[in-house]
Write a protein that holds these residues in place. Structure first.
Motif, mmCIF file in Angstrom:
data_model
loop_
_atom_site.group_PDB
_atom_site.id
_atom_site.type_symbol
_atom_site.label_atom_id
_atom_site.label_comp_id
_atom_site.label_asym_id
_atom_site.label_seq_id
_atom_site.Cartn_x
_atom_site.Cartn_y
_atom_site.Cartn_z
ATOM 1 N N GLU A 101 39.116 157.592 -25.410
ATOM 2 C CA GLU A 101 39.916 157.659 -24.192
ATOM 3 C C GLU A 101 40.282 156.262 -23.692
ATOM 4 O OE1 GLU A 101 41.284 160.192 -23.034
ATOM 5 O OE2 GLU A 101 40.211 161.765 -24.122
ATOM 6 N N GLY A 102 39.360 155.306 -23.856
ATOM 7 C CA GLY A 102 39.658 153.938 -23.453
ATOM 8 C C GLY A 102 40.790 153.348 -24.264
ATOM 9 N N THR A 103 40.812 153.645 -25.559
ATOM 10 C CA THR A 103 41.892 153.173 -26.422
ATOM 11 C C THR A 103 43.228 153.768 -25.983
ATOM 12 O OG1 THR A 103 40.362 152.959 -28.294
ATOM 13 C CG2 THR A 103 42.715 153.070 -28.801
ATOM 14 N N ALA A 104 43.238 155.065 -25.706
ATOM 15 C CA ALA A 104 44.473 155.746 -25.308
ATOM 16 C C ALA A 104 44.956 155.303 -23.934
ATOM 17 C CB ALA A 104 44.256 157.261 -25.326
ATOM 18 N N SER A 105 44.031 154.925 -23.056
ATOM 19 C CA SER A 105 44.390 154.614 -21.662
ATOM 20 C C SER A 105 44.790 153.160 -21.448
ATOM 21 C CB SER A 105 43.222 154.956 -20.733
ATOM 22 O OG SER A 105 42.887 156.323 -20.826
ATOM 23 N N GLY A 106 44.490 152.293 -22.398
ATOM 24 C CA GLY A 106 44.842 150.890 -22.237
ATOM 25 C C GLY A 106 43.982 150.138 -21.255
ATOM 26 N N VAL A 107 42.678 150.413 -21.248
ATOM 27 C CA VAL A 107 41.780 149.706 -20.345
ATOM 28 C C VAL A 107 41.742 148.218 -20.683
ATOM 29 C CG1 VAL A 107 40.340 151.744 -19.962
ATOM 30 C CG2 VAL A 107 39.754 150.150 -21.801
ATOM 31 N N LEU A 145 22.240 151.704 -31.372
ATOM 32 C CA LEU A 145 22.875 150.858 -32.379
ATOM 33 C C LEU A 145 24.108 151.534 -32.971
ATOM 34 C CD1 LEU A 145 22.771 148.231 -33.989
ATOM 35 C CD2 LEU A 145 21.248 149.381 -35.619
ATOM 36 N N THR A 146 24.032 152.844 -33.166
ATOM 37 C CA THR A 146 25.184 153.577 -33.697
ATOM 38 C C THR A 146 26.354 153.528 -32.723
ATOM 39 O OG1 THR A 146 23.689 155.056 -34.903
ATOM 40 C CG2 THR A 146 25.959 155.789 -34.628
ATOM 41 N N ALA A 147 26.071 153.660 -31.428
ATOM 42 C CA ALA A 147 27.126 153.554 -30.422
ATOM 43 C C ALA A 147 27.772 152.163 -30.473
ATOM 44 C CB ALA A 147 26.567 153.838 -29.036
ATOM 45 N N GLU A 148 26.949 151.129 -30.646
ATOM 46 C CA GLU A 148 27.486 149.774 -30.801
ATOM 47 C C GLU A 148 28.453 149.704 -31.982
ATOM 48 O OE1 GLU A 148 24.923 146.465 -31.150
ATOM 49 O OE2 GLU A 148 23.496 147.139 -29.628
ATOM 50 N N ARG A 149 28.065 150.294 -33.097
ATOM 51 C CA ARG A 149 28.871 150.182 -34.308
ATOM 52 C C ARG A 149 30.165 150.971 -34.193
ATOM 53 N NH1 ARG A 149 23.803 149.847 -38.626
ATOM 54 N NH2 ARG A 149 23.473 147.614 -38.243
ATOM 55 N N TYR A 150 30.124 152.085 -33.495
ATOM 56 C CA TYR A 150 31.373 152.793 -33.200
ATOM 57 C C TYR A 150 32.277 151.916 -32.336
ATOM 58 C CZ TYR A 150 30.697 157.483 -35.121
ATOM 59 O OH TYR A 150 30.569 158.557 -35.970
ATOM 60 N N ALA A 151 31.683 151.241 -31.345
ATOM 61 C CA ALA A 151 32.472 150.382 -30.464
ATOM 62 C C ALA A 151 33.163 149.279 -31.262
ATOM 63 C CB ALA A 151 31.584 149.785 -29.377
ATOM 64 N N MET A 152 32.426 148.664 -32.189
ATOM 65 C CA MET A 152 33.013 147.598 -32.988
ATOM 66 C C MET A 152 34.060 148.136 -33.964
ATOM 67 S SD MET A 152 32.002 144.927 -31.711
ATOM 68 C CE MET A 152 30.883 144.725 -30.316
ATOM 69 N N MET A 153 33.892 149.361 -34.428
ATOM 70 C CA MET A 153 34.906 149.975 -35.276
ATOM 71 C C MET A 153 36.208 150.145 -34.504
ATOM 72 S SD MET A 153 35.066 153.766 -36.995
ATOM 73 C CE MET A 153 35.629 154.492 -35.449
ATOM 74 N N PHE A 154 36.112 150.664 -33.269
ATOM 75 C CA PHE A 154 37.314 150.825 -32.446
ATOM 76 C C PHE A 154 37.943 149.470 -32.126
ATOM 77 C CE2 PHE A 154 35.868 155.129 -31.852
ATOM 78 C CZ PHE A 154 37.023 155.852 -31.566
ATOM 79 N N HIS A 155 37.122 148.445 -31.952
ATOM 80 C CA HIS A 155 37.646 147.112 -31.680
ATOM 81 C C HIS A 155 38.443 146.588 -32.873
ATOM 82 C CE1 HIS A 155 37.951 142.936 -30.535
ATOM 83 N NE2 HIS A 155 37.265 142.573 -31.598
ATOM 84 N N LEU A 160 40.597 147.861 -29.494
ATOM 85 C CA LEU A 160 39.979 148.138 -28.198
ATOM 86 C C LEU A 160 39.145 146.939 -27.757
ATOM 87 C CD1 LEU A 160 39.375 150.255 -25.963
ATOM 88 C CD2 LEU A 160 37.387 150.945 -27.308
ATOM 89 N N PRO A 161 39.384 146.409 -26.565
ATOM 90 C CA PRO A 161 38.589 145.272 -26.078
ATOM 91 C C PRO A 161 37.195 145.728 -25.636
ATOM 92 C CG PRO A 161 40.260 145.884 -24.461
ATOM 93 C CD PRO A 161 40.469 146.778 -25.630
ATOM 94 N N VAL A 162 36.217 145.437 -26.439
ATOM 95 C CA VAL A 162 34.847 145.903 -26.216
ATOM 96 C C VAL A 162 33.893 144.716 -26.215
ATOM 97 C CG1 VAL A 162 32.936 147.220 -27.208
ATOM 98 C CG2 VAL A 162 35.224 148.173 -27.249
#
Length: 309
Positions: A101-107, A145-155, A160-162
């Motif tokens: 949702e953050g990616t779609a919303s342009g946060v 740690l898995t949540a972190e790695r998902y965040a970096m994947m989206f980045h 996505l600015p994470v």
């Protein structure tokens, strides 16, 4: 600057983060599972009751240019062992949904609050830098740690600015005892109630204890000054054993006429022996430094729970 959404802003760390954002003049929306706002939150903050895994609740709170701080988590290390499936399902889908949702919303930025105390696992060297191998021993640490790695994947893939922060062991005046984490609060409550304190091993474990206000200021330092795609430890760089904590509490207990009673048990297999964080990266990037010495912080917790000596 647009508003800041604090998910889990009514929690122990979240309340302090929300207050600091308010004091900095930010418009703050707090999303939490409680039906009503915590009375300790600033009255000008908008509180939304709901679960951020529900996209219909989350979407209207995101907008181009807003900042998001994700502090929400349904488990702690102890409870994650009791039901690892719940730990997985109650945390990861919501975290990944937020990234979508953050990616779609342009946060403007999403800051994910992870766990410096659990994602690294047994230390190969101390203090631990962000480049230290990650080998968590608990389901909690694995999902963090898995949540972190998902965040970096989206980045990397979606831009996505994470930013990820990894706080050490937070403690403070309003931390609840007997929640499965927080040795200082648990020890003080046990002393006040004349109960035994369990030590796993003669000295207990060694941890990097940092006052919650320093954790909150570190989170905001990473939010405002960190690099997109960056990971930042938030700790003091000083290790203190459970036995050392009790030694700091001893004069306070003596003045109150309270004995400290301990029970030494065998070390637990899922406890790492020592966890001490190196926060040089955040200090160099932002100028942040912890400001509350451990002895002074412990005295504050004691006075808030037991009363001045």
């Amino acid at each position: 600057m647009s508003h800041c959404l604090v998910i889990g802003g009514s929690g122990f760390i979240g309340r302090h983060v929300t207050r600091m954002l308010h004091e900095a003049g930010r418009e703050v929306i707090v999303l939490g599972r409680r039906p009503h706002a915590d009375p300790n939150l600033p009255s000008t903050c908008r509180y939304v009751s709901g679960d951020y895994s529900d996209r219909t609740t989350l979407k209207p709170l995101l907008s181009p240019g807003c900042d998001v701080i994700d502090l929400a988590y349904s488990t702690v290390p102890k409870t994650s062992f009791e039901d690892p499936i719940f730990d997985l399902l109650s945390n990861l889908p919501a975290s990944v949904g937020l990234l979508q949702e953050g990616t779609a919303s342009g946060v403007r930025r999403i800051l994910l609050v992870s766990s410096g105390g659990t994602v690294y696992g047994p230390a190969k060297s101390l203090p631990i830098t962000e480049d230290h191998p990650t080998s968590p021993l608990s389901p909690y640490g694995i999902t963090k740690l898995t949540a972190e790695r998902y965040a970096m994947m989206f980045h990397r893939i979606a831009g996505l600015p994470v930013v990820v922060t990894r706080p050490a062991n937070a403690y403070g005046d309003d931390q609840r005892a007997r929640t499965g984490q927080g040795f200082i609060a648990t020890a003080i409550e046990a002393i006040a109630s004349d109960r035994e304190i369990s030590l796993y091993g003669a000295e207990g474990t060694i941890r990097d204890y940092i006052h919650v206000t320093d954790v909150a200021s570190g989170i905001l330092a990473a939010l405002n000054h960190g690099d997109d795609g960056g990971t930042y430890n938030i700790g003091t760089g000083v290790g203190t054993s459970n036995a050392d904590i009790l030694a700091l509490l001893q004069p306070l207990a003596n003045a109150a006429g309270k004995p400290i009673r301990t029970r030494v048990l065998a070390p637990r297999g899922f406890d790492v022996e020592a966890n001490i964080l190196d926060s040089t990266r955040l200090k160099q990037r932002s100028g942040w430094n912890p400001s509350i010495p451990l002895a002074a912080g412990i005295a504050r917790v004691w006075n808030s729970c037991v009363g001045p000596a």
